[in-house]
Every structure is written in structure tokens, then in C-alpha cells.
Design an enzyme around this catalytic site. Sequence first.
Site, PDB file in Angstrom:
ATOM      1  N   GLY A   1       0.526   8.885   3.116  1.00  0.00           N
ATOM      2  CA  GLY A   1       1.035  10.233   2.983  1.00  0.00           C
ATOM      3  C   GLY A   1       2.537  10.325   3.170  1.00  0.00           C
ATOM      4  O   GLY A   1       3.180  11.251   2.659  1.00  0.00           O
TER       5      GLY A   1
ATOM      6  N   ASP B   1      -2.012   8.141  16.502  1.00  0.00           N
ATOM      7  CA  ASP B   1      -2.797   7.866  15.290  1.00  0.00           C
ATOM      8  C   ASP B   1      -3.479   6.511  15.395  1.00  0.00           C
ATOM      9  O   ASP B   1      -3.381   5.677  14.490  1.00  0.00           O
ATOM     10  CB  ASP B   1      -1.914   7.935  14.051  1.00  0.00           C
ATOM     11  CG  ASP B   1      -2.739   8.092  12.763  1.00  0.00           C
ATOM     12  OD1 ASP B   1      -3.903   8.534  12.848  1.00  0.00           O
ATOM     13  OD2 ASP B   1      -2.220   7.769  11.690  1.00  0.00           O
TER      14      ASP B   1
ATOM     15  N   GLY C   1       0.828  -1.195   0.000  1.00  0.00           N
ATOM     16  CA  GLY C   1       0.000   0.000   0.000  1.00  0.00           C
ATOM     17  C   GLY C   1       0.863   1.246   0.000  1.00  0.00           C
ATOM     18  O   GLY C   1       2.092   1.195  -0.078  1.00  0.00           O
TER      19      GLY C   1
END
Length: 522
Positions: free
Chosen positions: A25, A137, A22
Site C-alpha cells: 500500500g 504491524d 513486491g
Amino acid sequence: MQPLEADDPRTVGEYRLLRRLGAGGMGRVYLGRSPGGRTVAVKVVHPHFAADEEFRGRFRREVDSARRVGGEWTAPVLDADPEAPTPWVATGYVAGPSLHQAVVGHGPLPEHTVRALGAGLGEALAAVHARGLVHRDVKPSNVLLTLDGPRLIDFGIARAMDGTASLTSTGVTVGSPGYMSPEQVLGREAGPASDVFSLGAVLAYAATGTPPFPGDNSAALLYKVVHEEPELGDLDGVLRETVTACLAKDATARPSPAEVARRLAGAAGATGLVRPGWLPGPVVEGVSRRAVELLELEADDEPPAPPPVPSAPAPSPPVHATPTEPSAPPPGGPPGAFGPPPPYGAPTEDGTPPRRRRRRAALLAAGALLAATAAGGLLLFPDGLFPGGGGDDPKPDDRPPGTVPEAFVGTWEGQTVTRSGLHGSTLTLTVSEGREGEETVRMVYEITGLECRARGTVEDVSKTRLKVTERSEGDSPEVLGVKVCSGETATVVLTLDGEGRLHYASDDVGAGRPEGDLTRRK
């Protein structure tokens, strides 16, 4: 997993890249393999960040922080090079879907799954915070689901609590809208309680299928996080109470991660809830498919076996091999053992075409994968490293030569793992009194509620080592029409380590040469 594209590197550091997992950012993530055969996830930052010295300094600090993260419910940082032309970090690969993928594909999770999920993540965050770190996060895509429990990943923006560097100075968003705490949204100091708020939002999403602060855009989401109460649907009982407490606007009113785990799991902790069946069936099927993909990839990665060379018949082997004699692995797998298949092209006893045989072996291993590769690696004890078994001798035993020593007699339990780092099964092994040539060993391999049983004949005995020939016993359960138990014969070596453990090792290549440390059942 996607094939590598033309602009993707083929190696990073000492890791050979196999597939693209994958992109985000900060960079791209690849599936890789170490020289020793371990499967890893390699995150490579985008080139434009590599030219930013401020980013490099921040990345260096983040990697140092991430190396300190441990615990049963996290994926460890294994290696990194912040000074490389393109900085990168390698972590243990977890072969399971993210919570986001599971909910999008199958809907909200049942209560018992969400409680186990919350307890595991609570214990993971407690371990993170105990090392002076804040994840910052916690969100559904950073939570992976495996048969062994949840895994919290991606500490790319975790930082030391006493750090002063701003992580937004280069325009990198810290946190994810809808899962950020009010203090993060308002630009205030984000401490451990901020992770607890995000944990509550994650659990609400897992239980209801929607975020607790829904909205059409980031601005709406962030406004609701700061000013509105969460939408928790029909969530009730202790789960609703816990989630509500986590989502308190006042950071000081939120429970600690350890308290979240205690509320959801009690004194037994997450391990008391994470057991066969903790994931719903459709999610287990998804884990199995990922396991098949990985194992097929491993098989494709193996070089073709050389063609057999005709030769004169080999002399008959001796009845008992000495501890230092290498023994050729049998062509099949030990009953109930799981692992990567034989190399493509390897001959098989039953004449099954190699690719079909390889797919069958992958299916046998599908339910047994765990994330690959979480903490710690493998414990390997090849014959000859500790001649005669190693460790201190057990208490004196005056039994005749060839008799099973008393120190082995009893029931032993533990987990097995393959040489490539895949979790195998829960093994219960019982050794009875007897001597060479007698069936004195029984094995029960359990994985996701299925059992494979085997019996073992003792072939060679020393004070600290038993060599056993293992054969399947009884009918095999089936999954998707495929028998779970291989039904083959295998050689197993049991070694006392002098510290109260019994080391189990199978030399079967087709089963991934599973090993494990067993402890005596009390």
C-alpha cells in the site's frame, strides 16, 4: 523475485536495482546492491505519497525511528532519503520466505519451530520497545524465516511511543485485520502490549495454519478481535498458555515480549532453540531455493572474465610468502566454505563449463544463506592493514623460529560470513603444536547438520599470524545429489587480534572469501 519492468527505476540513491520483490500500500520493494557489493531491500514509496507533505513528515519520523531498531532478530535500516523526489529506505535483505508463505506452502509448523519463532520475535520486540518504539504491524508477512532464525521486518509504520501524529490521517491503514489488537481496532492508543497481542495471533497462525480470528471480511475479523475469544484448535501445553495470555482483551493482562521469550525458551533464550534443524525440511528447501536464486543473480551480475592472454611460464613461487605479499587465490573453494560462485566465464581446473560450475557453487551455498545481510556488515582485515597481524603481542614465547606460537594452540569456534554478506558455516578450528611444513590445523565446517572436515599445513608463522594451506579430509555428504564439500585446496590466514579472538580469512573467490572471528573454546 520478478524482473524489473519498464517503469521501474534502475538506481535509487547509490543502490543499483536488480529485481522487484513486491509491492504494498505504501510503495514497491526492490532487490538492490550497494557499491560495496552488499545485497539490500530498497522500499520506494508511491509517487502520489511523495507529493503529500504530511506523508513526507511522517515518513521522515518513521525512518528516524526505524534507524534506532536493533537486535539479533530484526533486519536493520541501512540507508534512507526522505527528502528525495520519491522517498526511499534501504534495509538489510533477508533471503528467506515469509511465515505466511511457509504456512500456505507447507502447512502448520511443528511445536519446536513455533517456540523458537516466538522466542526470537519476543526478543526482537523487546529490543524495539526498549528504544521507545511500537512496531504496530506484526503479522505473518512481516516475519521472515532463515536458517539462522526468524527476522521481524518492515518498521514502516513503527513510531515513537510519545509521538502524537496520527498515522491514519491520509487513509493509510495501521495494522492488519485479524492481527490488530482490540485497542487498535477501537482507535485507542496502541502501546507495546498491542505488539504482544499481534505476536500471539502470529504464533497461533504458525501453529494451526489459520488465524485465531477467522472471517470472510475485514468487518467480521475486527468484530471478533474485540468481542470473541480466539480459535486455537488443538494447540496445547505451554504454547497454548502463552498464546492465550498474549491474546488477552485487556492490554494490562498480557505478558511482556521478554516474558514471552522466557516462557517459550527458558533462560537460554531464542539462541538456545534456534539451531540446525529448527526449521522443518520443506521450509529449508525453500530457503535453499531462494539462496540459489540470489547466488545465480550475483553470478549473472558479475562481468565476464577477460580471455586469458598467452604468456611465458611464470617463475616458481617462493616457499614462504612474506605477510605483505599478495597471494593469488586458488581456483577452488575451502572445504565446507560457502559463498557466491566464480564470475561467469572464469576458467576451472576440472574443465567444468562455467555455468554448470556456477550452479554447483550456488547449490553448495544454498543451505548457508541467512537473510541477508542482517546487522552490522563485514569485518575485513586484509594483509598489510595490520602488518604482522596487528594488535598487542601475546605473552612471550621462546619457541624456535617457525614453531607455532603457544597463543594459537587450542580449539576455536565461530561463524563465518562471505564478503557479500552471506552467512557461511559454524567453524570449529583446532591448532596443535608443530612447526612450518606440518599439518597442525584441523577444521570442521557445520551447516544444517552436515559437516565438512579439512586439515591444514602451516606454511608461514609469525607471533600473531599463521598462513595455512587447507585440504579436504574424508568423504563429502551430498544434498540433492551434489557434494556439499568442495574438495578443493585453499589458503587460510589466521590472525590473533590482541583481544582474545582469532580472525579466520580465506582468499578463495569461488567460496566468497569467507571470514570470521573465532573465540577459544572454554
